[in-house]
Scaffold this active site. Structure first.
Site, PDB file in Angstrom:
ATOM      1  N   HIS A 312       7.734  -2.611  -4.808  1.00  0.00           N
ATOM      2  CA  HIS A 312       9.226  -2.826  -5.045  1.00  0.00           C
ATOM      3  C   HIS A 312       9.607  -1.965  -6.216  1.00  0.00           C
ATOM      4  O   HIS A 312       8.845  -1.906  -7.228  1.00  0.00           O
ATOM      5  CB  HIS A 312       9.642  -4.265  -5.339  1.00  0.00           C
ATOM      6  CG  HIS A 312      10.948  -4.529  -5.239  1.00  0.00           C
ATOM      7  ND1 HIS A 312      11.841  -4.214  -6.391  1.00  0.00           N
ATOM      8  CD2 HIS A 312      11.942  -5.018  -4.045  1.00  0.00           C
ATOM      9  CE1 HIS A 312      13.037  -4.798  -6.034  1.00  0.00           C
ATOM     10  NE2 HIS A 312      13.101  -5.150  -4.775  1.00  0.00           N
ATOM     11  N   ASP A 370      10.155  -9.098   2.170  1.00  0.00           N
ATOM     12  CA  ASP A 370      10.025  -8.826   3.666  1.00  0.00           C
ATOM     13  C   ASP A 370       8.637  -8.968   4.212  1.00  0.00           C
ATOM     14  O   ASP A 370       8.555  -8.817   5.522  1.00  0.00           O
ATOM     15  CB  ASP A 370      10.467  -7.157   3.638  1.00  0.00           C
ATOM     16  CG  ASP A 370      11.974  -7.211   3.435  1.00  0.00           C
ATOM     17  OD1 ASP A 370      12.920  -8.073   3.844  1.00  0.00           O
ATOM     18  OD2 ASP A 370      12.350  -6.081   3.014  1.00  0.00           O
TER      19      ASP A 370
HETATM   20  N1  ACO Z   1       2.159   1.145   0.579  1.00  0.00           N
HETATM   21  C1  ACO Z   1       1.234   2.316   0.026  1.00  0.00           C
HETATM   22  N2  ACO Z   1       1.587   2.607  -1.083  1.00  0.00           N
HETATM   23  C2  ACO Z   1       2.594   2.408  -1.747  1.00  0.00           C
HETATM   24  C3  ACO Z   1       3.603   1.376  -1.200  1.00  0.00           C
HETATM   25  C4  ACO Z   1       3.427   0.960  -0.042  1.00  0.00           C
HETATM   26  N3  ACO Z   1       4.085  -0.177   0.523  1.00  0.00           N
HETATM   27  N4  ACO Z   1       4.643   1.379  -2.074  1.00  0.00           N
HETATM   28  C5  ACO Z   1       4.430   2.236  -3.052  1.00  0.00           C
HETATM   29  N5  ACO Z   1       3.279   2.761  -2.828  1.00  0.00           N
HETATM   30  C6  ACO Z   1       2.546   4.036  -3.849  1.00  0.00           C
HETATM   31  C7  ACO Z   1       3.217   5.186  -3.511  1.00  0.00           C
HETATM   32  O1  ACO Z   1       2.706   6.152  -2.870  1.00  0.00           O
HETATM   33  C8  ACO Z   1       3.308   5.742  -5.104  1.00  0.00           C
HETATM   34  O2  ACO Z   1       1.639   6.160  -5.336  1.00  0.00           O
HETATM   35  P1  ACO Z   1       1.405   7.612  -6.141  1.00  0.00           P
HETATM   36  O3  ACO Z   1       1.948   7.147  -7.459  1.00  0.00           O
HETATM   37  O4  ACO Z   1       0.052   7.707  -6.152  1.00  0.00           O
HETATM   38  O5  ACO Z   1       2.341   8.635  -5.746  1.00  0.00           O
HETATM   39  C9  ACO Z   1       3.327   4.391  -5.850  1.00  0.00           C
HETATM   40  O6  ACO Z   1       2.769   3.518  -5.112  1.00  0.00           O
HETATM   41  C10 ACO Z   1       4.699   4.178  -6.475  1.00  0.00           C
HETATM   42  O7  ACO Z   1       5.485   4.241  -5.342  1.00  0.00           O
HETATM   43  P2  ACO Z   1       6.847   4.856  -5.126  1.00  0.00           P
HETATM   44  O8  ACO Z   1       7.359   5.242  -3.765  1.00  0.00           O
HETATM   45  O9  ACO Z   1       7.134   5.809  -6.331  1.00  0.00           O
HETATM   46  O10 ACO Z   1       7.791   3.625  -5.621  1.00  0.00           O
HETATM   47  P3  ACO Z   1       9.285   3.075  -5.438  1.00  0.00           P
HETATM   48  O11 ACO Z   1       9.728   2.443  -6.706  1.00  0.00           O
HETATM   49  O12 ACO Z   1      10.184   4.579  -5.325  1.00  0.00           O
HETATM   50  O13 ACO Z   1       9.541   2.545  -4.048  1.00  0.00           O
HETATM   51  C11 ACO Z   1       9.782   1.057  -2.404  1.00  0.00           C
HETATM   52  C12 ACO Z   1       9.632   1.210  -3.700  1.00  0.00           C
HETATM   53  C13 ACO Z   1      10.645   1.919  -1.539  1.00  0.00           C
HETATM   54  C14 ACO Z   1       9.982  -0.334  -2.153  1.00  0.00           C
HETATM   55  C15 ACO Z   1       8.008   1.322  -1.800  1.00  0.00           C
HETATM   56  O14 ACO Z   1       7.343   0.608  -2.671  1.00  0.00           O
HETATM   57  C16 ACO Z   1       7.958   0.888  -0.362  1.00  0.00           C
HETATM   58  O15 ACO Z   1       8.206   2.151   0.380  1.00  0.00           O
HETATM   59  N6  ACO Z   1       7.455   0.000   0.003  1.00  0.00           N
HETATM   60  C17 ACO Z   1       7.489  -0.331   1.490  1.00  0.00           C
HETATM   61  C18 ACO Z   1       8.837  -0.689   2.258  1.00  0.00           C
HETATM   62  C19 ACO Z   1       9.442  -1.892   1.789  1.00  0.00           C
HETATM   63  O16 ACO Z   1       8.824  -2.918   1.682  1.00  0.00           O
HETATM   64  N7  ACO Z   1      10.629  -2.052   1.404  1.00  0.00           N
HETATM   65  C20 ACO Z   1      11.338  -3.305   1.120  1.00  0.00           C
HETATM   66  C21 ACO Z   1      11.717  -3.322  -0.355  1.00  0.00           C
HETATM   67  S1  ACO Z   1      12.488  -4.668  -0.807  1.00  0.00           S
HETATM   68  C22 ACO Z   1      13.954  -4.691  -0.129  1.00  0.00           C
HETATM   69  O17 ACO Z   1      14.700  -3.889   0.024  1.00  0.00           O
HETATM   70  C23 ACO Z   1      14.286  -5.880   0.194  1.00  0.00           C
END
Ligand code: ACO
Length: 435
Positions: A312, A370
């Site tokens: 998140h 979620d």
């Molecule tokens: N699975 C694997 N790796 C992940 C995940 C995941 N779900 N989420 C983040 N990471 C990793 C990224 O690859 C990144 O790694 P790095 O530092 O080696 O490059 C690091 O963790 C940071 O991730 P970002 O994408 O930069 O984090 P951001 O804050 O931009 O994204 C998000 C947050 C979009 C929610 C992301 O965690 C994600 O895609 N999660 C899965 C989708 C999801 O569950 N969304 C629901 C959000 S809650 C809602 O909207 C109600």
């Protein structure tokens, strides 16, 4: 909002330094007020994805992502989810206080008295393909409400603002249920005002003229709680979209339609559907025995796979909604006598591994709301492509409360971000034959 201190920005090229006020809110991080940055320095800030930018001031919802805290108007989400129903939470988000017994009764009746949609909306619905994604249909229907309620364009009338909010909360369940029934080719169910908000919604979703829906209180309570958990979440992508769209002075129905469009994406509201589909895929590939390989894939950036329902932007600790959702999921599965649901077991196994895996621990990736909501909604009988519409139904109160707060804020201006331009500099257009 107090001016707390000042921040000084200085430049390595020796040009003048400038001071900017630091504003202090009632909770959370202070903000550096950079509104005069461009006029003072000729420079903008660069912040793709708004990682460090507060776009507004708000007194509705507060999140402490490091501690895993979520407050609506100061009340912890756990207490609201256990002690209130969804319409009480709507009242709280809208008016700022929880209702008294009389206020609740009046509010419930007001919402019920607006639950029927304009009959022409049904004709509008008939134009959609039956296999259209419900979020595509909902975006169109909610935008279309502006055509039925043209007075909503008087955005500065508090009476119109409130009426619009009531209409949206009241009609969302009717429209979500209608679009679901349309996709099945089944007749619409009209709202029944002697039922609670959520029982009425379930009846419109599942009842038919031949067989009425049997209300089961534990299931109704579970869905009502899901609505509470999703009601608001401060300046997330869809809420910021509603604010940005609404900042031009457009119809609030159009602004909410833009929020629905944003919510649809898999990184936001679409994650519950994506998470359930991920668990179903994993189950089909062998289930628990395949979890180890699957976890390696989600850690591999080249695999294109993410662990949906994890991570998140704001929570760097447990999403407090995820814990309540997991509890609610257990209650629903127990009520239905399917405690051994294979997807729930798979989700628990994946969660356990992730919480101990260095990759997730280092990046502070925890289950978000979620992770268990898809399994719960599926158990309630809802098909995956309706999940995001359920989220939209619940989030409508947050969108409109935030829109109303913005419209009545004396500091509000049309939203207009700037850019760091990296394209071609000014050049001459050559005649077609010379290119
Ligand atoms: N699975 C694997 N790796 C992940 C995940 C995941 N779900 N989420 C983040 N990471 C990793 C990224 O690859 C990144 O790694 P790095 O530092 O080696 O490059 C690091 O963790 C940071 O991730 P970002 O994408 O930069 O984090 P951001 O804050 O931009 O994204 C998000 C947050 C979009 C929610 C992301 O965690 C994600 O895609 N999660 C899965 C989708 C999801 O569950 N969304 C629901 C959000 S809650 C809602 O909207 C109600």
């Amino acid at each position: 909002m107090k001016i707390h201190d000042k921040a000084t920005i200085s430049f390595s090229d020796g040009s003048n330094s400038f001071e900017f006020p630091i504003l202090k809110g009632s909770l959370g991080a202070d903000v550096i007020d950079i509104r005069k940055l461009y006029s003072s320095t000729g420079k903008f800030t660069y912040d793709p994805g708004f990682l460090s930018t507060a776009s507004c001031k708000s007194n509705i919802t507060y999140i402490d992502g490091d501690k895993g805290v979520l407050l609506y108007r100061g009340y912890p989400i756990e207490q609201l989810a256990r002690s209130c129903d969804f319409l009480e939470v709507c009242y709280l988000l809208h008016y700022g206080e929880l209702p008294s017994v009389k206020e609740k009764k009046d509010f419930d009746n007001l919402v019920k008295s607006h639950s029927m949609i304009h009959e022409s909306m049904a004709l509008f619905m008939n134009g959609f393909p039956r296999n259209a994604h419900p979020m595509a249909v909902l975006t169109g229907l909610i935008g279309g409400m502006a055509a039925f309620y043209p007075d909503s364009l008087k955005i500065n009338s508090v009476e119109q603002q409130d009426l619009c909010l009531i209409r949206l909360i009241a009609q969302m369940p009717t429209l979500v249920a209608m679009s679901h029934r349309y996709s099945l080719g089944q007749p619409y169910q009209y709202p029944k005002n002697d039922l609670s908000y959520t029982a009425n919604f379930m009846r419109m979703m599942f009842g038919t003229p031949c067989e009425d829906y049997r209300i089961r209180n534990i299931l109704v309570r579970a869905l009502d709680r899901i609505f509470i958990l999703h009601a608001d979440h401060e300046q997330n992508a869809s809420t910021s979209t509603v604010r940005l769209c609404g900042s031009s002075g457009t119809s609030p129905f159009a602004a909410v339609a833009s929020g629905i469009a944003c919510l649809w994406g898999p990184a936001h509201g679409g994650a519950n559907q994506a998470c359930l589909e991920m668990l179903e895929r994993l189950h089909a590939q062998g289930g628990i025995s395949q979890v180890g390989d699957f976890m390696e894939r989600v850690k591999d950036k080249d695999s294109g796979e993410r662990l949906m329902g994890f991570g998140h932007r704001v929570y760097k600790n447990f999403d407090p909604r995820a814990k309540i959702m997991q509890e609610t999921c257990r209650e629903v599965l127990a009520e239905l006598g399917v405690e051994n649901d294979p997807l729930f077991q798979l989700a628990s196994a994946v969660e356990k591994i992730a919480l101990e895996d260095e990759y997730f621990v280092e990046r502070k990736l925890y289950p978000n709301v979620d992770f268990y909501s898809g399994i719960t909604l599926r158990a309630l009988g809802l098909p995956p492509d309706v999940f995001t519409s359920i989220f939209a139904l619940a989030r409508t109160i947050g969108w409109v409360a935030q829109w109303k707060e913005m419209i009545n804020d004396s500091e509000y201006r049309i939203g207009r971000p700037r850019q760091l331009f990296i394209g071609a500099q000014s050049r001459e257009v050559l005649p077609l034959v010379d290119r």
